[in-house]
Design a protein around this motif. Structure first.
Motif: not given
Length: 93
Positions: A16-23
């Protein structure tokens, strides 16, 4: 069993953290592309017409970032809950 749950939730929280960073990166890139395309300086005062146009043009990315932030917060909360439950079992036998 609780340790497996913690591990699983830690992996989900990391994802989820990685997805937030990508977003976040995608939103920043969308802002940058819009500014280049529209020949706008980096700084735009709050309430300016250009800022409103950019926000409108990048609303989808902004919404995706908000969803990613919420998902990350939920994943972190679930992980913390599992860790607290594990500590309670270990401390109370």
């Amino acid at each position: 069993m609780l340790l497996l749950e913690i591990a699983d939730r830690a992996i989900l929280a990391d994802a989820a953290t990685a997805k937030r960073r990508r977003a976040e990166a995608e939103l920043r890139q969308s802002y940058k592309a819009w500014k280049i395309e529209n020949r706008v300086d980096d700084f735009m005062p709050a309430g300016s017409a250009d800022l409103e146009k950019m926000r409108s043009a990048t609303e989808e990315e902004f919404v995706l970032l908000g969803e990613a932030k919420a998902a990350e917060a939920n994943a972190r909360r679930r992980l913390e809950t599992s860790v607290r439950r594990y500590r309670g079992v270990v401390e109370n036998g």
